[in-house]
Structure formats: C-alpha cells, structure tokens
Design a protein around this motif. Structure first.
Motif, PDB file in Angstrom:
ATOM      1  N   GLU A  95       0.748  -1.346  -0.122  1.00  0.00           N
ATOM      2  CA  GLU A  95      -0.123  -0.169  -0.108  1.00  0.00           C
ATOM      3  C   GLU A  95       0.911   1.209   0.055  1.00  0.00           C
ATOM      4  O   GLU A  95       0.415   2.182  -0.533  1.00  0.00           O
ATOM      5  CB  GLU A  95      -0.907   0.104   1.268  1.00  0.00           C
ATOM      6  N   ASP A  96       1.917   1.364   0.617  1.00  0.00           N
ATOM      7  CA  ASP A  96       2.902   2.438   0.470  1.00  0.00           C
ATOM      8  C   ASP A  96       3.575   2.301  -0.920  1.00  0.00           C
ATOM      9  O   ASP A  96       3.563   3.497  -1.457  1.00  0.00           O
ATOM     10  CB  ASP A  96       4.078   2.196   1.667  1.00  0.00           C
ATOM     11  N   VAL A  97       3.886   1.164  -1.499  1.00  0.00           N
ATOM     12  CA  VAL A  97       4.278   1.523  -2.760  1.00  0.00           C
ATOM     13  C   VAL A  97       3.339   1.980  -3.780  1.00  0.00           C
ATOM     14  O   VAL A  97       3.833   2.857  -4.570  1.00  0.00           O
ATOM     15  CB  VAL A  97       4.719   0.120  -3.257  1.00  0.00           C
ATOM     16  N   ALA A  98       2.005   1.557  -3.503  1.00  0.00           N
ATOM     17  CA  ALA A  98       0.861   2.208  -4.644  1.00  0.00           C
ATOM     18  C   ALA A  98       0.997   3.813  -4.275  1.00  0.00           C
ATOM     19  O   ALA A  98       0.961   4.745  -5.022  1.00  0.00           O
ATOM     20  CB  ALA A  98      -0.382   1.483  -4.054  1.00  0.00           C
ATOM     21  N   ALA A  99       0.853   4.126  -2.925  1.00  0.00           N
ATOM     22  CA  ALA A  99       0.938   5.799  -2.865  1.00  0.00           C
ATOM     23  C   ALA A  99       2.090   6.553  -3.138  1.00  0.00           C
ATOM     24  O   ALA A  99       1.982   7.386  -3.762  1.00  0.00           O
ATOM     25  CB  ALA A  99       0.600   5.913  -1.099  1.00  0.00           C
ATOM     26  N   LEU A 100       3.247   5.868  -2.861  1.00  0.00           N
ATOM     27  CA  LEU A 100       4.565   6.433  -3.488  1.00  0.00           C
ATOM     28  C   LEU A 100       4.572   6.670  -4.930  1.00  0.00           C
ATOM     29  O   LEU A 100       5.231   7.580  -5.522  1.00  0.00           O
ATOM     30  CB  LEU A 100       5.667   5.728  -2.702  1.00  0.00           C
ATOM     31  N   SER A 101       3.996   5.720  -5.476  1.00  0.00           N
ATOM     32  CA  SER A 101       3.907   5.545  -7.061  1.00  0.00           C
ATOM     33  C   SER A 101       3.362   6.823  -7.651  1.00  0.00           C
ATOM     34  O   SER A 101       3.697   7.445  -8.344  1.00  0.00           O
ATOM     35  CB  SER A 101       3.608   4.234  -7.577  1.00  0.00           C
ATOM     36  N   LEU A 102       1.780   6.820  -6.873  1.00  0.00           N
ATOM     37  CA  LEU A 102       1.147   8.095  -7.273  1.00  0.00           C
ATOM     38  C   LEU A 102       1.699   9.295  -7.089  1.00  0.00           C
ATOM     39  O   LEU A 102       1.794  10.347  -7.862  1.00  0.00           O
ATOM     40  CB  LEU A 102      -0.214   7.919  -6.662  1.00  0.00           C
ATOM     41  N   ALA A 103       2.237   9.577  -5.891  1.00  0.00           N
ATOM     42  CA  ALA A 103       2.885  10.797  -5.503  1.00  0.00           C
ATOM     43  C   ALA A 103       4.202  11.069  -6.363  1.00  0.00           C
ATOM     44  O   ALA A 103       4.334  12.257  -6.691  1.00  0.00           O
ATOM     45  CB  ALA A 103       3.525  10.626  -4.046  1.00  0.00           C
TER      46      ALA A 103
END
Length: 187
Positions: A95-103
């Motif tokens: 979930e952190d990977v997904a959020a960091l990818s968007l950011a």
C-alpha cells in the motif's frame, strides 16, 4: 521497442514511472545504501532503467521486498522460502508502494530515482525468531548467508515527496495479516 514506446508517450506529455528493484545496488551492510551509491550497471534490467531515466526522464522507484495482503512474510517462512540467516532484508508494504508511485507521478522531477523501503533493515534471523515467538512458526535451520545484504535508506523519497509511511512497522503489519487469517494464494 521500449525506446519507441517511451518516445511516443513522452512526446504526448505522459510521465514514465518504472518500478525496479533495490537489487540494482550491491550488498553493503556496513553503511546505509542510498541513491548516491553506485548501481550495478552490468545488469540488463538496470541498463534499461537507466536508459529510460536518462533519455526520456523516466522516474525510477527501486523497490525493497514487497509484503502485504497476498504477499505474507510469515507464509514465506512456513513454506521454506526464507532462510534463517543473519542477512539484512529490506521490506515495504504494497500500500505504501502504491501511494508513493502516485506521489512520484504527481511530484517527482523527470529523471529522478528513489529507493523505496520502510527504512528499517532487519535480519532474516530476527524475523524468523519473531515468527516463532509470536506465532509459533517453526524456525528454519540456521544458514550462512552468501553476503550480509544491505541496509537501505528511503529518506530521499520520503523527504522530497513529503510522504509519511502508512505501514512503518513490519511486525505490527504481520500480526494484522496473520490475525485476519485469510488464505491467500501467493505467486
């Protein structure tokens, strides 16, 4: 082929985000590994990432080991995929990977590269000990690692993108996944 795609996309104003692996960095357990460290450019995958980063402004996220729903570290131990070894491992919740990818797509400068991990390198032996103590999972026989692994620093991405990890505590997350007890088929 990748160059044609990259050129076509970037000519249309699209941003490229590549999800790579921290295996691009050689083992170096004595110091923290960050983006200033040399990467192994002899690896074809790393050569491709670097070409797309330099020529087309691709943003490269080099990911630590992924865990979360569908990727359960305790099941890896149960199935014998993990060795009980004093080798450093770096992990990051999906979930952190997904959020960091968007950011990164929204905020990162073209051509940036980042290490993505939870910032707490652990020894596989310690994770195995926790699994045994907390969840009564048998500890695999101790083994000697081929190298000491590496200790990754995600400070650049966390600082530049002003991101606070949602899942910074591996053991808390493993407990939650284990308590949910969902049977997940892992690939």
């Amino acid at each position: 082929m990748a160059a044609e795609l990259a050129e076509n996309l970037t000519n249309k104003g699209c941003r490229l985000l590549l999800l790579g692996s921290t295996s691009a960095y050689p083992p170096k357990a004595e110091d923290l590994t960050d983006e200033r460290c040399e990467i192994n450019k002899t690896l074809p995958r790393v050569q491709s990432e670097e070409h797309l980063r330099e020529a087309y402004g691709a943003i490269v996220l080099r990911l630590a080991g992924l865990y979360g729903p569908g990727r359960h570290v305790l099941n890896w131990i149960r199935r014998g995929k993990i060795r009980n070894t004093p080798r450093y491992v770096n992990l990051i919740h999906i979930e952190d990977v997904a959020a960091l990818s968007l950011a990164a797509l929204q905020q990162a400068s073209p051509g940036s590269s980042y290490i993505v991990s939870d910032g707490t390198p652990r020894l596989w032996a310690d994770i195995c000990e926790y699994a045994s103590t907390q969840w009564h999972i048998p500890i695999p026989e101790p083994t000697t690692p081929k190298d000491a692994g590496k200790r990754l620093s995600p400070q650049k991405i966390l600082h530049e993108l002003q991101y606070e990890l949602r899942h910074p505590d591996l053991f808390k997350e493993l407990d939650e996944i284990e308590r949910e007890g969902e049977e997940i088929i892992e690939t």
